[in-house]
Design a protein around this motif. Structure first.
Motif, short mmCIF file in Angstrom:
data_model
loop_
_atom_site.label_atom_id
_atom_site.label_comp_id
_atom_site.label_asym_id
_atom_site.label_seq_id
_atom_site.Cartn_x
_atom_site.Cartn_y
_atom_site.Cartn_z
N THR A 100 0.84 -1.20 0.00
CA THR A 100 0.00 0.00 0.00
C THR A 100 0.87 1.24 0.00
O THR A 100 2.10 1.16 0.05
CB THR A 100 -0.92 0.01 1.23
N PHE A 101 0.21 2.40 -0.04
CA PHE A 101 0.91 3.67 0.05
C PHE A 101 1.91 3.65 1.20
O PHE A 101 1.61 3.12 2.27
CB PHE A 101 -0.12 4.77 0.28
N PRO A 102 3.14 4.19 0.99
CA PRO A 102 3.62 5.00 -0.12
C PRO A 102 4.27 4.21 -1.25
O PRO A 102 4.85 4.82 -2.16
CB PRO A 102 4.65 5.89 0.55
N TYR A 103 4.17 2.90 -1.21
CA TYR A 103 4.82 2.07 -2.23
C TYR A 103 3.88 1.88 -3.42
O TYR A 103 2.74 1.44 -3.24
CB TYR A 103 5.23 0.73 -1.63
N ARG A 104 4.38 2.15 -4.63
CA ARG A 104 3.50 2.13 -5.79
C ARG A 104 4.04 1.37 -6.98
O ARG A 104 3.32 1.16 -7.95
CB ARG A 104 3.19 3.57 -6.23
N ALA A 105 5.29 0.96 -6.93
CA ALA A 105 5.88 0.32 -8.09
C ALA A 105 5.29 -1.06 -8.33
O ALA A 105 5.01 -1.80 -7.38
CB ALA A 105 7.40 0.21 -7.91
N ASP A 106 5.11 -1.39 -9.59
CA ASP A 106 4.55 -2.69 -9.99
C ASP A 106 5.67 -3.73 -9.98
O ASP A 106 6.11 -4.21 -11.03
CB ASP A 106 3.91 -2.57 -11.37
N THR A 107 6.08 -4.08 -8.77
CA THR A 107 7.15 -5.06 -8.59
C THR A 107 6.80 -5.95 -7.40
O THR A 107 5.79 -5.72 -6.72
CB THR A 107 8.49 -4.37 -8.31
N PHE A 108 7.66 -6.90 -7.12
CA PHE A 108 7.47 -7.75 -5.95
C PHE A 108 8.17 -7.18 -4.72
O PHE A 108 8.21 -7.84 -3.67
CB PHE A 108 8.00 -9.17 -6.22
N ALA A 109 8.70 -5.98 -4.82
CA ALA A 109 9.41 -5.38 -3.69
C ALA A 109 8.48 -4.53 -2.83
O ALA A 109 7.44 -4.07 -3.28
CB ALA A 109 10.56 -4.52 -4.19
N ASN A 110 8.89 -4.34 -1.58
CA ASN A 110 8.26 -3.38 -0.67
C ASN A 110 6.82 -3.71 -0.29
O ASN A 110 6.00 -2.81 -0.11
CB ASN A 110 8.32 -1.96 -1.25
N TYR A 111 6.51 -4.98 -0.18
CA TYR A 111 5.20 -5.34 0.36
C TYR A 111 5.24 -5.12 1.87
O TYR A 111 6.15 -5.60 2.55
CB TYR A 111 4.85 -6.78 0.01
N ASN A 112 4.27 -4.38 2.38
CA ASN A 112 4.37 -3.95 3.77
C ASN A 112 3.42 -4.65 4.74
O ASN A 112 3.47 -4.38 5.94
CB ASN A 112 4.22 -2.42 3.89
N TYR A 113 2.58 -5.52 4.23
CA TYR A 113 1.73 -6.32 5.12
C TYR A 113 1.76 -7.78 4.67
O TYR A 113 1.70 -8.04 3.46
CB TYR A 113 0.28 -5.80 5.10
N TRP A 114 1.83 -8.68 5.64
CA TRP A 114 2.01 -10.10 5.34
C TRP A 114 1.07 -10.97 6.18
O TRP A 114 0.77 -10.66 7.34
CB TRP A 114 3.45 -10.51 5.64
N GLY A 115 0.65 -12.08 5.56
CA GLY A 115 -0.08 -13.09 6.30
C GLY A 115 0.88 -14.05 6.97
O GLY A 115 2.10 -13.92 6.88
N GLN A 116 0.30 -15.04 7.64
CA GLN A 116 1.12 -15.97 8.41
C GLN A 116 1.63 -17.15 7.58
O GLN A 116 2.52 -17.87 8.03
CB GLN A 116 0.31 -16.50 9.61
N GLY A 117 1.07 -17.34 6.42
CA GLY A 117 1.53 -18.39 5.53
C GLY A 117 0.69 -19.66 5.60
O GLY A 117 0.05 -19.95 6.62
N THR A 118 0.70 -20.40 4.51
CA THR A 118 0.03 -21.69 4.45
C THR A 118 0.94 -22.64 3.66
O THR A 118 1.50 -22.26 2.63
CB THR A 118 -1.36 -21.58 3.81
N GLN A 119 1.11 -23.85 4.16
CA GLN A 119 2.08 -24.80 3.58
C GLN A 119 1.46 -25.54 2.39
O GLN A 119 0.33 -26.05 2.48
CB GLN A 119 2.53 -25.80 4.64
N VAL A 120 2.24 -25.62 1.33
CA VAL A 120 1.88 -26.43 0.16
C VAL A 120 2.98 -27.46 -0.04
O VAL A 120 4.16 -27.10 -0.15
CB VAL A 120 1.73 -25.55 -1.09
N THR A 121 2.58 -28.72 -0.12
CA THR A 121 3.53 -29.80 -0.32
C THR A 121 3.08 -30.62 -1.52
O THR A 121 1.95 -31.11 -1.54
CB THR A 121 3.64 -30.69 0.92
#
Length: 124
Positions: A100-121
């Protein structure tokens, strides 16, 4: 407060399919990026797919292009990752993330919120 909660992981044989879900809450911006990332043991985290809520534009890593589909249900505030033709090398912890703001570039960088994850095997 932003919360991202993933679900849908599990174990599947090679060639099978899984659909991951991520319920997002607390994001007050109109336009932002939502993405799926994964991290396998001993490897760096990598971006898998992303979508821009402003226009629905999507982007996929070469390793999943043609096999994975990212989508979003606005009414349910839910992000999905449909994974088909799964391979053993897709085995990883999968994370949902928001940029989200202030990050705007269409890339995989600078993601500022994350979930806890889910395992895929994926077994061969």
């Amino acid at each position: 407060q932003v919360q991202l909660v993933e679900s849908g992981g599990g174990s599947v044989q090679a060639g099978g399919s899984l659909r991951l879900s991520c319920v997002a809450s607390g994001i007050t911006y109109s336009n932002y990026y939502l993405g799926w990332f994964r991290q396998a043991p001993g490897k760096e985290r990598e971006g898998v797919a992303r979508i821009y809520t402003g226009g629905g534009n999507t982007y996929y890593a070469d390793s999943v292009k043609g096999r994975f589909t990212i989508s979003r249900d606005n009414a349910k505030n839910t992000l999905y990752l449909q994974m088909d033709s799964l391979k053993p090398e897709d085995t990883a912890m999968y994370y949902c993330a928001a940029k989200t703001f202030p990050y705007r570039a269409d890339t995989f960088a600078n993601y500022n919120y994350w979930g806890q994850g889910t395992q895929v095997t994926v077994s061969s």
